[in-house]
Design a protein around this motif. Structure first.
Motif, PDB file in Angstrom:
ATOM      1  N   LEU A  12       0.832  -1.205   0.000  1.00 52.45           N
ATOM      2  CA  LEU A  12       0.000   0.000   0.000  1.00 52.45           C
ATOM      3  C   LEU A  12       0.869   1.260   0.000  1.00 52.45           C
ATOM      4  N   VAL A  13       1.992   1.198   0.706  1.00 48.96           N
ATOM      5  CA  VAL A  13       2.910   2.338   0.740  1.00 48.96           C
ATOM      6  C   VAL A  13       3.466   2.611  -0.662  1.00 48.96           C
ATOM      7  N   THR A  14       3.698   1.554  -1.405  1.00 51.61           N
ATOM      8  CA  THR A  14       4.167   1.700  -2.782  1.00 51.61           C
ATOM      9  C   THR A  14       3.040   2.202  -3.686  1.00 51.61           C
ATOM     10  N   GLU A  15       1.878   1.599  -3.512  1.00 51.58           N
ATOM     11  CA  GLU A  15       0.714   1.975  -4.331  1.00 51.58           C
ATOM     12  C   GLU A  15       0.399   3.462  -4.196  1.00 51.58           C
ATOM     13  N   LEU A  16       0.531   3.995  -2.996  1.00 49.96           N
ATOM     14  CA  LEU A  16       0.115   5.381  -2.751  1.00 49.96           C
ATOM     15  C   LEU A  16       1.291   6.359  -2.685  1.00 49.96           C
ATOM     16  N   GLU A  17       2.436   5.926  -3.209  1.00 51.81           N
ATOM     17  CA  GLU A  17       3.611   6.807  -3.169  1.00 51.81           C
ATOM     18  C   GLU A  17       3.340   8.158  -3.846  1.00 51.81           C
ATOM     19  N   HIS A  18       2.776   8.089  -5.038  1.00 44.69           N
ATOM     20  CA  HIS A  18       2.538   9.304  -5.808  1.00 44.69           C
ATOM     21  C   HIS A  18       1.642  10.275  -5.023  1.00 44.69           C
ATOM     22  N   GLU A  19       0.573   9.751  -4.434  1.00 47.20           N
ATOM     23  CA  GLU A  19      -0.380  10.588  -3.707  1.00 47.20           C
ATOM     24  C   GLU A  19       0.227  11.132  -2.412  1.00 47.20           C
ATOM     25  N   ALA A  20       1.033  10.304  -1.729  1.00 48.72           N
ATOM     26  CA  ALA A  20       1.671  10.769  -0.488  1.00 48.72           C
ATOM     27  C   ALA A  20       2.676  11.883  -0.798  1.00 48.72           C
ATOM     28  N   ARG A  21       3.404  11.727  -1.880  1.00 46.72           N
ATOM     29  CA  ARG A  21       4.347  12.785  -2.281  1.00 46.72           C
ATOM     30  C   ARG A  21       3.586  14.070  -2.622  1.00 46.72           C
ATOM     31  N   ALA A  22       2.453  13.912  -3.315  1.00 47.14           N
ATOM     32  CA  ALA A  22       1.666  15.091  -3.686  1.00 47.14           C
ATOM     33  C   ALA A  22       1.116  15.800  -2.445  1.00 47.14           C
ATOM     34  N   ALA A  23       0.719  15.015  -1.447  1.00 51.55           N
ATOM     35  CA  ALA A  23       0.210  15.615  -0.205  1.00 51.55           C
ATOM     36  C   ALA A  23       1.331  16.370   0.511  1.00 51.55           C
ATOM     37  N   LEU A  24       2.514  15.795   0.519  1.00 53.33           N
ATOM     38  CA  LEU A  24       3.661  16.470   1.148  1.00 53.33           C
ATOM     39  C   LEU A  24       4.016  17.751   0.379  1.00 53.33           C
ATOM     40  N   ALA A  25       3.936  17.669  -0.946  1.00 54.30           N
ATOM     41  CA  ALA A  25       4.248  18.851  -1.750  1.00 54.30           C
ATOM     42  C   ALA A  25       3.223  19.962  -1.512  1.00 54.30           C
ATOM     43  N   TRP A  26       1.974  19.569  -1.300  1.00 53.35           N
ATOM     44  CA  TRP A  26       0.918  20.568  -1.043  1.00 53.35           C
ATOM     45  C   TRP A  26       1.269  21.442   0.168  1.00 53.35           C
ATOM     46  N   ILE A  27       1.856  20.822   1.193  1.00 54.15           N
ATOM     47  CA  ILE A  27       2.178  21.555   2.422  1.00 54.15           C
ATOM     48  C   ILE A  27       3.049  22.768   2.098  1.00 54.15           C
ATOM     49  N   ASP A  28       4.052  22.561   1.269  1.00 55.06           N
ATOM     50  CA  ASP A  28       4.994  23.652   0.992  1.00 55.06           C
ATOM     51  C   ASP A  28       4.562  24.545  -0.172  1.00 55.06           C
ATOM     52  N   LEU A  29       3.913  23.938  -1.177  1.00 56.34           N
ATOM     53  CA  LEU A  29       3.604  24.709  -2.394  1.00 56.34           C
ATOM     54  C   LEU A  29       2.301  25.487  -2.303  1.00 56.34           C
ATOM     55  N   TYR A  30       1.319  24.963  -1.560  1.00 52.54           N
ATOM     56  CA  TYR A  30      -0.004  25.588  -1.585  1.00 52.54           C
ATOM     57  C   TYR A  30      -0.511  26.055  -0.224  1.00 52.54           C
ATOM     58  N   ALA A  31       0.047  25.523   0.862  1.00 52.30           N
ATOM     59  CA  ALA A  31      -0.494  25.868   2.178  1.00 52.30           C
ATOM     60  C   ALA A  31       0.276  27.010   2.833  1.00 52.30           C
ATOM     61  N   ASP A  32       1.483  27.232   2.379  1.00 52.75           N
ATOM     62  CA  ASP A  32       2.305  28.294   2.981  1.00 52.75           C
ATOM     63  C   ASP A  32       1.972  29.624   2.289  1.00 52.75           C
ATOM     64  N   LEU A  33       0.825  30.199   2.675  1.00 47.64           N
ATOM     65  CA  LEU A  33       0.239  31.298   1.904  1.00 47.64           C
ATOM     66  C   LEU A  33       1.092  32.560   1.905  1.00 47.64           C
ATOM     67  N   ASN A  34       1.911  32.770   2.937  1.00 50.46           N
ATOM     68  CA  ASN A  34       2.716  33.998   2.950  1.00 50.46           C
ATOM     69  C   ASN A  34       4.218  33.704   3.088  1.00 50.46           C
ATOM     70  N   SER A  35       4.580  32.501   2.661  1.00 49.17           N
ATOM     71  CA  SER A  35       6.005  32.108   2.599  1.00 49.17           C
ATOM     72  C   SER A  35       6.736  32.295   3.920  1.00 49.17           C
ATOM     73  N   THR A  36       6.098  31.880   5.010  1.00 50.05           N
ATOM     74  CA  THR A  36       6.745  31.959   6.309  1.00 50.05           C
ATOM     75  C   THR A  36       7.061  30.575   6.861  1.00 50.05           C
ATOM     76  N   GLY A  37       6.784  29.544   6.073  1.00 42.67           N
ATOM     77  CA  GLY A  37       7.153  28.199   6.490  1.00 42.67           C
ATOM     78  C   GLY A  37       6.111  27.483   7.328  1.00 42.67           C
ATOM     79  N   TYR A  38       4.875  27.947   7.279  1.00 43.94           N
ATOM     80  CA  TYR A  38       3.805  27.283   8.028  1.00 43.94           C
ATOM     81  C   TYR A  38       2.652  26.917   7.102  1.00 43.94           C
ATOM     82  N   ILE A  39       1.775  26.059   7.629  1.00 44.85           N
ATOM     83  CA  ILE A  39       0.494  25.813   6.960  1.00 44.85           C
ATOM     84  C   ILE A  39      -0.472  26.917   7.402  1.00 44.85           C
ATOM     85  N   TRP A  40      -0.976  27.687   6.459  1.00 47.83           N
ATOM     86  CA  TRP A  40      -1.948  28.750   6.733  1.00 47.83           C
ATOM     87  C   TRP A  40      -3.256  28.420   6.037  1.00 47.83           C
ATOM     88  N   TYR A  41      -4.323  29.067   6.454  1.00 44.02           N
ATOM     89  CA  TYR A  41      -5.571  28.957   5.682  1.00 44.02           C
ATOM     90  C   TYR A  41      -6.272  30.302   5.603  1.00 44.02           C
TER      91      TYR A  41
END
Lengths: 683, 122
Positions: A371-400
């Motif tokens: 399952l870890v292999t099957e969902l590698e792509h999605e887990a990587r995408a979720a991790l990428a979301w944290i830095d690329l889309y959640a850090d709304l003011n580039s301060t290194g946090y998850i914002w909303y």
């Protein structure tokens, strides 16, 4: 919206019926009673009368979630002592509603009975009930046939219909059906009522038909529930209360399983009755985390459906972004016509990191590397979301900050009511906001993601990067969220970086995520277990003394069992076994006042003052992560943790429990038992 | 050429999509415009895609009207909502249909006007 005390629920996943104790339904536009499927009310009235009299319940058996039996007599409660007529309504929920009605004549005379069932269907969307919107855009229709009553609702290509029929001859009318029953002394009469719910496409096919074909026959429900309970570890304890909570929680988790349209028949937990009978990202992920030691089978389908519906593109209405894990998925009219953004809605900031946390935790328990292999792509995408889309003011946090300003959520953390995030003096911070516990989840997701990358994905460079990002987040968070003079972490950061200085239960989740330096943990624990936060039953969502504190405030002072279970897990992580045990004792004792069924939340009143937990008026019950709380609290009391290929046990029992043993805990080790016994000197 | 045809032509050219590397199956689009029926068959084998105009049997069939197909090709349709309201009819594997839905473009949802009410719970 209004909550009705004394209601009885019959549940099968996202199909459920809520009635009064006699089995009747008499709803108003804003009361969540009736027969529901796919977020739509298919029966808003279902009322039995005999010779013009309503029925009164003598007893109700709802020990099986999919079946409820009502023993009823005609008339108001004071009249039934001499009753010659009595009846049994045996209700079962599957894809349809079936109800067997049996009427007895225990009198000495022949009887002629006018037995009537009043039926109406308003086809209200669950959100119309929640926000008390009475007007419907489409048109209702009624067809009375010789053998059935067909009630429907049509709006363009959207059509929902319920067909009511009976096994015995009846006279059908637009408002229900009637039977003329003649009974000699000692005789009984029965009929089988059925309400078939249809979500019709323009070609007359039910849009769920492919899914329904995969569903096992209804007759397998009892064995399926027995199998579910049998597959779970056995709890052996001297505490009758704990035994009851454990069994009820297991049954309720079974009840809340449902098969979403897009998952090929596999089931995932719905969040809770009556408002949240659908897939929620956060609720389902946290429920899976809680239940890994007892019901690991919930996790793979949950991860798979969240992966299959993971965001792929930016959308300001759905608040979708690439890699984002969904918040809420609905099938009702408001979602169908995009009046609500739930097809699906992505307005949550914690589901994405929690997706990675669960995937890692699941592997630690199960050893399911596939399952870890099957969902590698999605887990990587979720991790990428944290830095690329959640850090709304580039301060290194998850914002909303919501982009859907008409129907999106203000607060996209677990405390998602509009006033849940406030300063100690009551002011509401601006947007965007960064709540503390979300940063903990992000930290944990990066640490766990690094393990997955190194161990299973063959990508040590990515692992190194995640670990250095986690270390930077740890340092930054502890610098900017920590309130040194107060000795706890700010609830959130305001848009300009100002710490939101209120004291809240959120700091307990930080212990679970491991983002707290060990030397700071004692001060955090002192607050969690201090009188402002700890009520005696559990940790309040919001501390006494904060301006917006209210013991009956949804997120501003009530006690949430799920919240407490994660706090207890965090306490164990930092070595505070006695404190975790106090929380377990408080929450599990509270459960005994709710017949073993922990509600979504209960009042934050002090235990010494009220002696019993105060019901929160609109609390969901059963609620998946409240049922899961029992499982996680048992885990924390036993101190069970996967450790390579074996299960480590390190108990810390509260004084109220003499002995707890959990037998046949499934995992990569096969099945193992965990024992905990009070040491004589501790009793 | 209609937007729908242009969309399927683009898929034919693309040939390969890494997002579907784990997907195998066939999906047929039955697009109805009054009396006319336009059929497109999409076959996926571990990410390799083959698009043909064909009415051959498929594991999943998606039935839509021509105007809706055009709207889909323009990226204006939320697939799940359209299925729920009966505008897209899926026979067969709904999970596969939803995955295929990701091939369609999607215009970013428009920002809406500020709601006058203070806020709401979930």
């Amino acid at each position: 919206m209004r909550d009705i005390a004394g209601t009885v629920a019959c549940i099968d996943g996202n199909t459920f019926m809520v009635s009064d104790s006699s089995g009747d339904v008499e709803s108003s536009p804003s009361t969540p009673v009736g027969l529901f499927a796919a977020d739509t009310r298919f029966l808003s009235r279902w009322r039995l009368t005999v010779n013009g009299e309503c029925m009164t319940a003598l007893s109700v058996d709802d020990s099986q979630y999919f079946e409820v039996t009502f023993f009823v007599v005609p008339g108001a409660a004071v009249d039934y002592v001499e009753a010659d007529v009595s009846a049994i309504r045996r209700r079962r929920i599957g894809p349809d509603l079936t109800e067997s009605l049996t009427i007895f004549n225990y009198g000495e005379q022949d009887m002629t009975l006018d037995v009537r069932l009043e039926v109406a269907a308003d086809f209200a969307d669950i959100f119309e009930i929640k926000f008390d919107i009475g007007e419907k855009r489409g048109a209702h229709y009624t067809h009375v046939g010789p053998n059935e009553l067909r009630l429907g609702y049509r709006r363009g290509t959207y059509q929902r219909e319920v067909v009511v029929s009976a096994s015995e001859p009846a006279e059908f009318g637009p408002d229900g059906l009637a039977f003329a029953v003649r009974l000699r002394p000692g005789q009984q009469w029965s009929t089988r009522l059925q309400a078939v719910m249809l979500a019709l496409r323009p070609d007359g096919v039910d849009l769920r038909s492919a899914l329904r074909a995969l569903r096992p026959d209804d007759s397998t429900l009892p064995t399926s529930m027995q199998a579910w309970v049998a597959a779970a570890p056995t709890l052996d304890t001297d505490s009758v209360g704990l035994q009851q909570v454990y069994h009820r929680s297991l049954v309720d988790l079974a009840a809340l399983r449902f098969a979403p349209l897009s998952l090929g028949g596999a089931s995932v937990p719905a969040a809770g009755l009556p408002w949240f009978m659908t897939l929620f990202g956060r609720d389902s992920l946290l429920t899976c985390l809680q239940t890994l030691p007892v019901a690991p089978s919930l996790t793979p389908p949950t991860l798979r459906i969240l992966a299959s519906l993971q965001g792929v593109r930016p959308d300001d209405v759905l608040e979708e972004d690439p890699g984002r894990i969904l918040h809420e998925l609905r099938y009702g009219e408001s979602a169908a016509f995009e009046e609500q953004p739930h097809s699906p809605y992505y307005g949550t900031v914690d589901a994405s990191p929690l997706f990675v946390v669960l995937l890692d935790e699941y592997e630690r328990w199960s050893g399911d590397t596939a399952l870890v292999t099957e969902l590698e792509h999605e887990a990587r995408a979720a991790l990428a979301w944290i830095d690329l889309y959640a850090d709304l003011n580039s301060t290194g946090y998850i914002w909303y900050q919501r982009r859907n300003r008409a129907t999106g959520l203000d607060n996209q953390c677990w405390k998602d009511s509009w006033d849940s995030i406030s300063y100690a003096d009551g002011r509401l911070p601006g947007f965007p906001r960064a709540t503390c516990e979300t940063q903990g989840y992000a930290y944990d997701a990066k640490i766990r993601g690094a393990r997955l990358a190194r161990t299973f994905w063959g990508d040590p460079a990515f692992a190194d990067r995640l670990e250095s990002e986690a270390a930077a987040l740890y340092e930054r968070f502890n610098r900017e969220f920590w309130l040194e003079d107060r000795g706890f972490y700010a609830l959130a950061l305001d848009h300009d970086g100002t710490p939101v200085d209120s004291l809240s239960s959120n700091i307990g989740h930080l212990l679970w995520s491991g983002i707290v330096p060990p030397e700071r943990a004692p001060r955090v624990v002192e607050h969690l277990m201090g009188p402002a936060l700890f009520s005696g039953w559990g940790v309040r969502t919001f501390a006494e003394g904060q301006r917006r504190y209210n013991p009956l405030g949804y997120h501003n002072g009530t006690v949430w069992p799920f919240d407490n279970s994660f706090i207890a897990w965090g306490l164990r992580r930092y070595g505070f076994g006695n404190e975790a045990a106090r929380i377990a004792e408080g929450i599990l004792s509270a459960a005994t006042y709710f017949e073993g069924r922990l509600p979504e939340a209960f009042g934050g009143f002090d235990r010494d003052t009220t002696k019993f937990p105060i019901r929160y008026p609109t609390a969901g019950s059963p609620q998946a992560w409240s049922s899961g709380a029992c499982m996680l609290l048992i885990r924390t009391m036993l101190g069970i943790n996967p450790h390579d290929d074996h299960l480590a046990v390190d108990p810390a029992l509260p004084a109220t429990f003499g002995r707890i043993a959990l037998l046949d805990i499934p995992g990569r080790w096969g099945k193992r038992d965990a024992f905990a016994r009070q040491r004589p000197d501790q009793r | 050429m209609s937007e729908t045809s242009a969309f399927f032509e683009r898929l034919t050219v693309a040939g390969q999509d890494p997002r579907f590397s784990k997907v195998c199956g066939s999906v047929r689009f039955d697009i109805r415009d009054d009396g006319n029926l336009e059929q497109w068959l999409l076959e996926i084998d571990h990410g390799r895609m083959r698009v043909t105009r064909s009415g051959a049997p498929a594991t999943t069939v998606i039935k839509v009207s021509a105007p809706l197909a055009e709207a889909m090709a323009r990226g204006e349709v939320n697939g799940l909502a359209a299925i729920t309201r009966g505008e897209i009819m899926v026979d067969g594997d709904l999970a596969l249909a939803l995955r295929i839905g990701r091939l369609f473009p999607r215009e970013p949802g428009q920002l809406q006007r500020e709601d006058p009410t203070v806020g709401r719970d979930r």
